[in-house]
Design a protein around this motif. Structure first.
Motif, short mmCIF file in Angstrom:
data_model
loop_
_atom_site.label_atom_id
_atom_site.label_comp_id
_atom_site.label_asym_id
_atom_site.label_seq_id
_atom_site.Cartn_x
_atom_site.Cartn_y
_atom_site.Cartn_z
N LYS A 431 0.83 -1.21 0.00
CA LYS A 431 0.00 0.00 0.00
C LYS A 431 0.86 1.26 0.00
N ASP A 432 1.91 1.26 0.86
CA ASP A 432 2.80 2.42 0.91
C ASP A 432 3.53 2.63 -0.41
N PHE A 433 3.98 1.53 -1.01
CA PHE A 433 4.69 1.63 -2.28
C PHE A 433 3.79 2.16 -3.39
N LEU A 434 2.55 1.65 -3.46
CA LEU A 434 1.63 2.12 -4.49
C LEU A 434 1.26 3.59 -4.28
N ASN A 435 1.04 4.00 -3.04
CA ASN A 435 0.73 5.41 -2.78
C ASN A 435 1.89 6.31 -3.18
N PHE A 436 3.12 5.84 -2.92
CA PHE A 436 4.29 6.62 -3.31
C PHE A 436 4.39 6.74 -4.83
N VAL A 437 4.21 5.62 -5.53
CA VAL A 437 4.30 5.64 -7.00
C VAL A 437 3.19 6.49 -7.60
N LYS A 438 1.99 6.43 -7.02
CA LYS A 438 0.85 7.21 -7.54
C LYS A 438 1.13 8.70 -7.48
N SER A 439 1.83 9.14 -6.46
CA SER A 439 2.14 10.57 -6.33
C SER A 439 3.28 11.00 -7.24
N ARG A 440 4.01 10.04 -7.86
CA ARG A 440 5.16 10.38 -8.69
C ARG A 440 4.92 10.14 -10.18
N ASN A 441 4.29 9.03 -10.53
CA ASN A 441 4.15 8.67 -11.94
C ASN A 441 2.84 7.89 -12.13
N THR A 442 1.88 8.48 -12.85
CA THR A 442 0.57 7.85 -13.04
C THR A 442 0.68 6.60 -13.89
N PHE A 443 1.51 6.63 -14.95
CA PHE A 443 1.64 5.46 -15.84
C PHE A 443 2.17 4.27 -15.07
#
Length: 534
Positions: A431-443
């Protein structure tokens, strides 16, 4: 006649708050150099229509010497008296909300060509002009740009952002200010003096706050208070009872209870002390008191993050409470959930502080180099680290960067190895990893959600079916994102991208797709497959 109609300003000097606007219009009247179109912009009840009517009467006032000297209508000549009664033939008021179509604008354009029948100018006051359709604005453009000399337009709106720039550029824009509490209280004093009533200062300030910067809304609330009570002296307690608000000792007690975060006591208080049909007004009073506490804290140079979060939360409840039958149940549930989350956050931060203090004590007693290196190499959970940083308003990346920098300097001095394998590495949370990626790169986020991924130790494994997806996930931009995530969790996390082969399609699918191609483009193997030759 209602109070707001009875005490509507009839001259520019009677207009509250908008001195900067009335001064411009008065100078234009004194110099006889006014424009052909004006746009009055302001909030509800700020005096737009009143100023427009006063200016329209001034343009048609028969007493020219009075106009040149005072810049005001005399309100005594035949033209002014007709305008005050609303029957002047050359002052036309339109409501754009009900006359918003192109047909109404065509009729207006036809009437513009006729000269004024009584006054000197033909004045068109169009209220809520932002409600007009796009076609109506386009039909008005040419007339607004070059109107006849005997025509003056006065537009009023609360939402100037909805007007086309082609309209605003052809008008003189006058923006009205938001009325302050003191200015509204001065208007209340004027009404009370003329009506023969007395209200204490606390009551007048409370009514002014309920008006929310609108003179008309304030006058309507004041009218309700005066009509309900048969007394000439009205207290603050009488006003809260008349308007359906709770007594302030109850509100103060509930506000103080919210500060203590005592869940059981808060639930009992809501069930026993607050009336079912009074939740919205009660919540408004609580927000007002918390806001006052925050202002007092800021004056003393202190900041309470919990109070600010609580105020933001309670202000957002108003929309949710309106239209709900069981308001008390929803109100209690929302508050309990909010405070429970805040308690969990506070306990988590306190536990982390205790752990850090105990580690520092061990470092001081034992070998400082080994103990501190072990502490720097141990990576706490990402969510805990983020909450610690939020508690002191510091970027977690900055904290970790400084820790890693200090660690690297100590490593150089002691020549210690880069990392000991016996140290425990905290697992990465999906969950933490996905939240971090979502805030950086949508693709990257969508690809991880769609394809799925696995976490093994310090590796994040992603399986893709297309080569371009593999190339994109191996690009430098994605590597930078992973480096940033590694700096946050405290150790190197790598992204492994595996290209998997797509399963072969059935012979039926191949046959159908190949039949759509030309025969001369097919190879021998494809022809054999299509016709099932063996």
């Amino acid at each position: 006649m209602s109070l707001y109609q009875k005490y509507r300003a009839k001259t520019f000097n009677e207009v509250f708050t908008q001195k900067h606007v009335t001064q411009i219009l008065q100078n234009a009247l004194k110099q006889q150099s006014y424009g052909h179109a004006y746009l009055l912009v302001g909030t509800r009840g700020s005096g737009k229509t009143s100023i427009a009517r006063i200016f329209a009467r001034s343009l048609n006032c028969e007493n020219d010497d009075f106009i040149r000297h005072y810049g005001e209508p005399c309100n005594q000549c035949k033209s002014c008296l007709l305008a005050l009664s609303g029957s002047h033939p050359d002052i036309i008021e339109m409501d754009a909300a009900s006359n918003r179509g192109i047909e109404e604008i065509r009729l207006l354009k036809e009437s513009i060509e006729f000269l004024p029948s009584l006054g000197k100018k033909k004045v068109y006051i169009i209220d809520e002009v932002h409600m007009m359709t796009k076609e109506a604005f386009n039909a008005l453009l040419k007339t607004l740009e070059e109107p006849p000399k005997h025509v003056v337009f006065i537009f009023c709106t609360t939402e100037i952002h909805k007007l086309p720039s082609t309209i605003t550029s052809r008008t003189q824009v006058l923006e009205l200010k938001f009325a302050s509490i003191e200015e509204i209280i001065s208007k209340i004093d004027l009404i009370l003096e003329n009506e023969g009533y007395e209200i204490d200062e606390e009551g007048k300030r409370f009514i002014a706050k309920l008006g929310k910067g609108s003179f008309r809304d304030t006058e309507s609330i004041l009218e309700n208070v005066l009509q309900f009570s048969h007394l000439t002296r009205i207290s603050f307690a009488d006003i809260t009872q008349i308007l359906g608000f709770s007594q302030f000792p109850i509100v103060i007690a509930f506000k103080d209870l919210l500060y203590t975060r005592a869940l059981s006591e808060i639930q009992i208080f809501i069930e026993t002390k607050i009336d079912e049909g009074n939740i919205v007004n009660f919540n408004y009073q609580v927000c007002e008191m918390i806001y006052d506490d925050i202002v007092n804290d800021l004056k003393s140079h202190t900041v309470d993050n919990y109070k600010m979060a609580l105020l933001d939360f309670l202000c957002g409840l108003e929309k949710e409470l309106k239209g709900i039958l069981n308001q008390k149940i929803l109100y209690a549930a929302k508050i309990m959930y909010f405070i429970a989350n805040k308690i969990d956050d506070a306990e988590l931060i306190d536990q982390n502080k205790i752990k850090n203090n105990s580690k520092n004590q061990i470092c001081a007693i034992q070998n400082p180099t080994d103990a501190c290196d072990a502490e720097s190499n141990t990576a706490p959970n990402n969510a805990i680290r983020k909450r610690e940083a939020e508690a002191v308003n510091i970027n977690p990346v900055v904290i970790l960067h400084n820790k890693r920098k200090n660690t690297s300097q100590r490593d150089k001095k002691t020549k210690s190895p880069t990392r000991r394998k016996d140290l425990l590495i905290s697992p990465i949370s999906e969950k933490d990893f996905l939240n971090f990626v979502k805030s950086r790169n949508t693709f990257m986020y969508k690809l991880l959600v769609g394809r799925g991924f696995q976490i093994k130790d310090s590796q994040i494994i992603v399986k893709v079916e297309k080569k371009f997806e593999q190339d994109l996930l191996r690009s430098q931009k994605i590597k930078d994102i992973m480096d940033e995530f590694s700096s946050i969790v405290g150790y190197n996390v790598s992204l492994v991208v595996e290209l998997v082969s797509i399963p072969e399609t059935s012979s039926t699918d191949v046959t159908m797709s190949d039949n759509q191609r030309k025969v001369e483009d097919l190879s021998d193997a494809e022809i054999t497959n299509i016709f099932k030759l063996r």
